[in-house]
Design a protein around this motif. Structure first.
Motif, PDB file in Angstrom:
ATOM      1  N   ALA A 272      22.467  20.327 -20.060  1.00  0.00           N
ATOM      2  CA  ALA A 272      22.516  18.706 -20.757  1.00  0.00           C
ATOM      3  C   ALA A 272      21.688  18.334 -21.538  1.00  0.00           C
ATOM      4  O   ALA A 272      21.977  17.779 -22.682  1.00  0.00           O
ATOM      5  CB  ALA A 272      22.865  17.749 -19.530  1.00  0.00           C
ATOM      6  N   ALA A 273      20.606  18.622 -21.379  1.00  0.00           N
ATOM      7  CA  ALA A 273      19.173  18.107 -22.204  1.00  0.00           C
ATOM      8  C   ALA A 273      19.355  18.868 -23.659  1.00  0.00           C
ATOM      9  O   ALA A 273      19.101  18.181 -24.425  1.00  0.00           O
ATOM     10  CB  ALA A 273      18.002  18.263 -21.672  1.00  0.00           C
ATOM     11  N   LEU A 274      19.643  20.092 -23.640  1.00  0.00           N
ATOM     12  CA  LEU A 274      19.857  20.762 -24.761  1.00  0.00           C
ATOM     13  C   LEU A 274      20.806  20.196 -25.759  1.00  0.00           C
ATOM     14  O   LEU A 274      20.718  20.098 -26.817  1.00  0.00           O
ATOM     15  CB  LEU A 274      20.091  22.323 -24.499  1.00  0.00           C
ATOM     16  CG  LEU A 274      19.080  22.994 -23.921  1.00  0.00           C
ATOM     17  CD1 LEU A 274      19.307  24.555 -23.518  1.00  0.00           C
ATOM     18  CD2 LEU A 274      17.849  23.365 -25.047  1.00  0.00           C
ATOM     19  N   ASP A 275      22.090  19.980 -24.831  1.00  0.00           N
ATOM     20  CA  ASP A 275      23.400  19.364 -25.574  1.00  0.00           C
ATOM     21  C   ASP A 275      22.831  18.203 -26.192  1.00  0.00           C
ATOM     22  O   ASP A 275      23.240  17.676 -27.318  1.00  0.00           O
ATOM     23  CB  ASP A 275      24.454  19.195 -24.604  1.00  0.00           C
ATOM     24  CG  ASP A 275      24.851  20.597 -24.353  1.00  0.00           C
ATOM     25  OD1 ASP A 275      24.654  21.727 -24.908  1.00  0.00           O
ATOM     26  OD2 ASP A 275      25.794  20.653 -23.135  1.00  0.00           O
ATOM     27  N   ASP A 276      22.219  17.304 -25.717  1.00  0.00           N
ATOM     28  CA  ASP A 276      21.782  15.829 -26.074  1.00  0.00           C
ATOM     29  C   ASP A 276      20.773  16.019 -27.196  1.00  0.00           C
ATOM     30  O   ASP A 276      20.889  15.068 -28.265  1.00  0.00           O
ATOM     31  CB  ASP A 276      21.065  14.960 -24.807  1.00  0.00           C
ATOM     32  CG  ASP A 276      22.091  14.623 -23.794  1.00  0.00           C
ATOM     33  OD1 ASP A 276      23.376  14.682 -24.095  1.00  0.00           O
ATOM     34  OD2 ASP A 276      21.359  14.227 -22.751  1.00  0.00           O
ATOM     35  N   ALA A 277      20.100  17.012 -27.113  1.00  0.00           N
ATOM     36  CA  ALA A 277      19.355  17.516 -28.308  1.00  0.00           C
ATOM     37  C   ALA A 277      19.794  18.141 -29.435  1.00  0.00           C
ATOM     38  O   ALA A 277      19.228  18.330 -30.430  1.00  0.00           O
ATOM     39  CB  ALA A 277      17.857  18.317 -27.814  1.00  0.00           C
TER      40      ALA A 277
ATOM     41  N   ASP B  34      16.461  12.707 -19.317  1.00  0.00           N
ATOM     42  CA  ASP B  34      16.019  12.086 -20.385  1.00  0.00           C
ATOM     43  C   ASP B  34      14.614  12.383 -20.783  1.00  0.00           C
ATOM     44  O   ASP B  34      14.261  12.716 -21.925  1.00  0.00           O
ATOM     45  CB  ASP B  34      15.908  10.666 -20.143  1.00  0.00           C
ATOM     46  CG  ASP B  34      17.439   9.830 -20.126  1.00  0.00           C
ATOM     47  OD1 ASP B  34      18.084  10.505 -20.633  1.00  0.00           O
ATOM     48  OD2 ASP B  34      17.361   8.878 -19.628  1.00  0.00           O
ATOM     49  N   GLY B  35      13.634  12.733 -19.808  1.00  0.00           N
ATOM     50  CA  GLY B  35      12.317  13.234 -19.988  1.00  0.00           C
ATOM     51  C   GLY B  35      12.335  14.557 -20.676  1.00  0.00           C
ATOM     52  O   GLY B  35      11.599  15.017 -21.612  1.00  0.00           O
ATOM     53  N   LEU B  36      13.211  15.453 -20.154  1.00  0.00           N
ATOM     54  CA  LEU B  36      13.446  16.821 -20.763  1.00  0.00           C
ATOM     55  C   LEU B  36      13.990  16.660 -22.247  1.00  0.00           C
ATOM     56  O   LEU B  36      13.212  17.477 -23.030  1.00  0.00           O
ATOM     57  CB  LEU B  36      14.235  17.627 -19.634  1.00  0.00           C
ATOM     58  CG  LEU B  36      14.615  19.107 -20.448  1.00  0.00           C
ATOM     59  CD1 LEU B  36      13.030  19.714 -20.453  1.00  0.00           C
ATOM     60  CD2 LEU B  36      15.670  19.886 -19.310  1.00  0.00           C
ATOM     61  N   ARG B  37      14.933  15.910 -22.574  1.00  0.00           N
ATOM     62  CA  ARG B  37      15.486  15.733 -23.760  1.00  0.00           C
ATOM     63  C   ARG B  37      14.517  15.256 -24.735  1.00  0.00           C
ATOM     64  O   ARG B  37      14.369  15.851 -25.952  1.00  0.00           O
ATOM     65  CB  ARG B  37      16.418  14.665 -23.640  1.00  0.00           C
ATOM     66  CG  ARG B  37      17.421  14.792 -25.179  1.00  0.00           C
ATOM     67  CD  ARG B  37      18.261  13.607 -25.137  1.00  0.00           C
ATOM     68  NE  ARG B  37      17.878  12.283 -25.237  1.00  0.00           N
ATOM     69  CZ  ARG B  37      17.655  11.479 -24.170  1.00  0.00           C
ATOM     70  NH1 ARG B  37      18.357  11.657 -23.246  1.00  0.00           N
ATOM     71  NH2 ARG B  37      17.113  10.139 -24.553  1.00  0.00           N
ATOM     72  N   ARG B  38      13.508  14.398 -24.284  1.00  0.00           N
ATOM     73  CA  ARG B  38      12.261  13.730 -25.242  1.00  0.00           C
ATOM     74  C   ARG B  38      11.547  14.996 -25.630  1.00  0.00           C
ATOM     75  O   ARG B  38      10.974  15.052 -26.689  1.00  0.00           O
ATOM     76  CB  ARG B  38      11.687  12.715 -24.630  1.00  0.00           C
ATOM     77  CG  ARG B  38      12.518  11.376 -24.634  1.00  0.00           C
ATOM     78  CD  ARG B  38      11.690  10.175 -24.130  1.00  0.00           C
ATOM     79  NE  ARG B  38      11.021  10.328 -22.749  1.00  0.00           N
ATOM     80  CZ  ARG B  38      11.837   9.615 -21.838  1.00  0.00           C
ATOM     81  NH1 ARG B  38      12.976   9.162 -22.068  1.00  0.00           N
ATOM     82  NH2 ARG B  38      11.278   9.767 -20.522  1.00  0.00           N
ATOM     83  N   LEU B  39      11.171  15.909 -24.642  1.00  0.00           N
ATOM     84  CA  LEU B  39      10.186  17.015 -24.969  1.00  0.00           C
ATOM     85  C   LEU B  39      11.089  17.992 -25.835  1.00  0.00           C
ATOM     86  O   LEU B  39      10.354  18.405 -26.905  1.00  0.00           O
ATOM     87  CB  LEU B  39       9.840  17.626 -23.758  1.00  0.00           C
ATOM     88  CG  LEU B  39       8.819  17.153 -23.067  1.00  0.00           C
ATOM     89  CD1 LEU B  39       8.690  18.152 -21.625  1.00  0.00           C
ATOM     90  CD2 LEU B  39       7.479  17.110 -23.561  1.00  0.00           C
TER      91      LEU B  39
ATOM     92  N   ALA C 240      12.234  24.874 -33.454  1.00  0.00           N
ATOM     93  CA  ALA C 240      13.867  24.803 -33.136  1.00  0.00           C
ATOM     94  C   ALA C 240      14.331  23.434 -33.808  1.00  0.00           C
ATOM     95  O   ALA C 240      13.891  22.356 -33.472  1.00  0.00           O
ATOM     96  CB  ALA C 240      14.067  24.679 -31.660  1.00  0.00           C
ATOM     97  N   THR C 241      15.345  23.554 -34.517  1.00  0.00           N
ATOM     98  CA  THR C 241      16.013  22.592 -35.075  1.00  0.00           C
ATOM     99  C   THR C 241      17.509  22.240 -34.840  1.00  0.00           C
ATOM    100  O   THR C 241      18.008  23.230 -33.970  1.00  0.00           O
ATOM    101  CB  THR C 241      16.267  22.676 -36.714  1.00  0.00           C
ATOM    102  OG1 THR C 241      17.060  24.059 -36.921  1.00  0.00           O
ATOM    103  CG2 THR C 241      14.750  22.839 -37.443  1.00  0.00           C
ATOM    104  N   ARG C 242      18.157  21.042 -34.774  1.00  0.00           N
ATOM    105  CA  ARG C 242      19.355  20.957 -34.599  1.00  0.00           C
ATOM    106  C   ARG C 242      20.236  21.886 -34.869  1.00  0.00           C
ATOM    107  O   ARG C 242      20.429  22.570 -35.991  1.00  0.00           O
ATOM    108  CB  ARG C 242      19.882  19.702 -34.885  1.00  0.00           C
ATOM    109  CG  ARG C 242      19.036  18.384 -34.362  1.00  0.00           C
ATOM    110  CD  ARG C 242      19.432  17.001 -35.136  1.00  0.00           C
ATOM    111  NE  ARG C 242      18.570  15.993 -34.607  1.00  0.00           N
ATOM    112  CZ  ARG C 242      18.951  15.411 -33.698  1.00  0.00           C
ATOM    113  NH1 ARG C 242      19.934  15.654 -32.544  1.00  0.00           N
ATOM    114  NH2 ARG C 242      18.132  14.415 -32.966  1.00  0.00           N
ATOM    115  N   GLN C 243      21.199  22.509 -33.871  1.00  0.00           N
ATOM    116  CA  GLN C 243      22.423  23.400 -34.161  1.00  0.00           C
ATOM    117  C   GLN C 243      21.634  24.862 -34.382  1.00  0.00           C
ATOM    118  O   GLN C 243      22.029  25.451 -34.951  1.00  0.00           O
ATOM    119  CB  GLN C 243      23.211  23.164 -35.063  1.00  0.00           C
ATOM    120  CG  GLN C 243      23.812  21.888 -35.052  1.00  0.00           C
ATOM    121  CD  GLN C 243      24.618  21.594 -33.763  1.00  0.00           C
ATOM    122  OE1 GLN C 243      25.291  22.775 -33.370  1.00  0.00           O
ATOM    123  NE2 GLN C 243      24.713  20.582 -33.214  1.00  0.00           N
ATOM    124  N   SER C 244      20.273  24.858 -33.998  1.00  0.00           N
ATOM    125  CA  SER C 244      19.797  26.321 -34.008  1.00  0.00           C
ATOM    126  C   SER C 244      20.143  27.150 -32.851  1.00  0.00           C
ATOM    127  O   SER C 244      20.626  26.779 -31.922  1.00  0.00           O
ATOM    128  CB  SER C 244      18.250  26.310 -34.181  1.00  0.00           C
ATOM    129  OG  SER C 244      17.848  25.579 -32.917  1.00  0.00           O
TER     130      SER C 244
END
Length: 415
Positions: free
Chosen positions: A381-386, A352-357, A409-413
């Protein structure tokens, strides 16, 4: 130094050697800690008790201990001023807990050192029977032999009892082993009928041939996990050549009637292998143990304000190469104690912390992530969540995996 002092009569030279012993202990303390005192003490005290040298036991140890304390004192005072919590951590975490705790680092079974010691002593392992025969005949003070045996065996037993084990822990045993072998084999030089030396050479020759056969079958028959990858043909050839040179040396010595030449050949046959080691280390080992060059190349274009994330496996190399101490951790490794400090707890990241970053839309810095392949799924997993589709960059050998994530970096980039 202490052994030499113990063999000398009272006088100036004996005091000098006691001072040398203390100097060695003090420098070793600065290198490795309290074990630098423990290892000599568990050898010297039983030796003095066995010799019934009560005066040396009660008053004869003050000089080396005082010298050791003086050598270690300046740094010890300075580190206390710099880091008041250091001594509690160093003594409790790095000595007591590593020795006895259930969750000690590098937990290994009791028998580990007993099993690997013969391999660590190669090639002289093959000449132990010959040296043993020579020791029985050698005209050397028996108290010297007893001291060397205590030096060899008691630290080996101590480190075997410890729960945490690394092979380097037993290196202090090897000077004693080398001296015992030298005394025993020196006596054997006078015995041209010393069949144990010839038997040792035959065993060493057989082992070198088995290693060559194993390398050939691994390379060309695919037996076992590949030791070298497909692009490392030169390293494979260099290793086989080094072993073959050793076989030729041993075969020549076996044709000679000289025990001296046969003992000399035992060491010479190892020399090509030792010289080849820096050049034949496989990529997989280089990557896991020496990732500095790869990290330097990957991080060459990173900005100075890059946010750095690593795991407990590579954090030391990442900190060294990037000259950074403000690193986020995916797993603590040997940083577990430090990451428990309140000010540093936020640096130990969960998924979760990595995903927030990753999802921080206000982030203006590049993210650089370096971790072992075992942590790759956590980052993914964090990249997928983001909702970021960025590809990892595996290092040579597949151990180190890195990602470089730009601030925009944007979503789906993808990259």
């Amino acid at each position: 130094g202490y052994l030499w002092a113990s063999l000398e009569p009272a006088g100036g030279f004996r005091r000098i050697m006691l001072g040398v012993a203390g100097l060695g202990c003090g420098l070793a303390f600065l290198t490795k800690g309290f074990l630098a005192v423990v290892v000599p003490v568990i050898v010297v005290i039983p030796y003095l008790v066995w010799q019934r040298r009560w005066k040396d036991l009660l008053v004869g140890l003050w000089l080396p201990l005082a010298v050791a304390a003086l050598v270690a004192l300046p740094w010890s005072v300075l580190i206390q001023q710099q880091e008041p919590d250091f001594w509690r951590y160093f003594f409790w975490e790095e000595h007591v807990r590593r020795f006895a705790a259930e969750d000690a680092q590098h937990v290994r079974p009791f028998w580990l050192f007993l099993a690997v010691f013969p391999a660590m002593a190669l090639p002289w392992t093959f000449l132990v029977p010959a040296a043993y025969r020579g020791l029985r005949l050698a005209e050397v003070d028996r108290s010297t032999i007893a001291y060397l045996l205590l030096w060899l065996l008691l630290p080996l037993l101590l480190f075997s009892i410890a729960r945490g084990k690394l092979l380097t822990y037993v290196l202090p045993c090897f000077p004693a082993l080398a001296t015992l072998l030298a005394i025993g084999l020196a006596k054997g030089l006078d015995d041209s009928r010393l069949l144990a030396v010839r038997a040792g050479l035959r065993l060493q020759t057989g082992m070198w041939l088995v290693l060559i056969l194993a390398l050939v079958l691994n390379r060309f028959a695919g037996i076992g996990r590949p030791f070298f990858d497909a692009a490392e043909g030169r390293r494979w050839a260099a290793l086989v050549t080094a072993l073959a040179a050793g076989v030729v040396t041993l075969a020549y010595a076996l044709r000679s009637p000289s025990t001296r030449r046969q003992i000399l050949a035992t060491g010479i046959a190892m020399a090509p292998l030792l010289l080849a080691v820096p050049f034949v280390i496989p990529n997989a080992t280089r990557q896991s143990k020496m990732p500095g060059n790869t990290l330097a190349a990957l991080s060459a274009d990173l900005p100075r304000d890059v946010i750095v994330i690593s795991d407990g496996v590579y954090v030391h190399a990442v900190a060294w190469v990037l000259k950074r101490a403000d690193i986020y951790l995916l797993s603590p490794g040997e940083m577990l104690y430090g990451s428990s400090y309140p000010e540093d707890k936020p640096r130990l990241l969960t998924v979760d912390g990595l995903r927030r970053l990753l999802e921080d839309v206000n982030r203006q810095q590049v993210l650089f992530i370096a971790c072992d392949r075992d942590r790759r799924s956590m980052v993914q997993a964090a990249l997928d969540d983001a909702a970021l589709t960025l590809s990892a960059t595996p290092g040579p050998g597949g151990g180190l995996v890195t990602w470089t994530i730009p601030p925009n970096a944007t979503r789906q980039s993808s990259r």
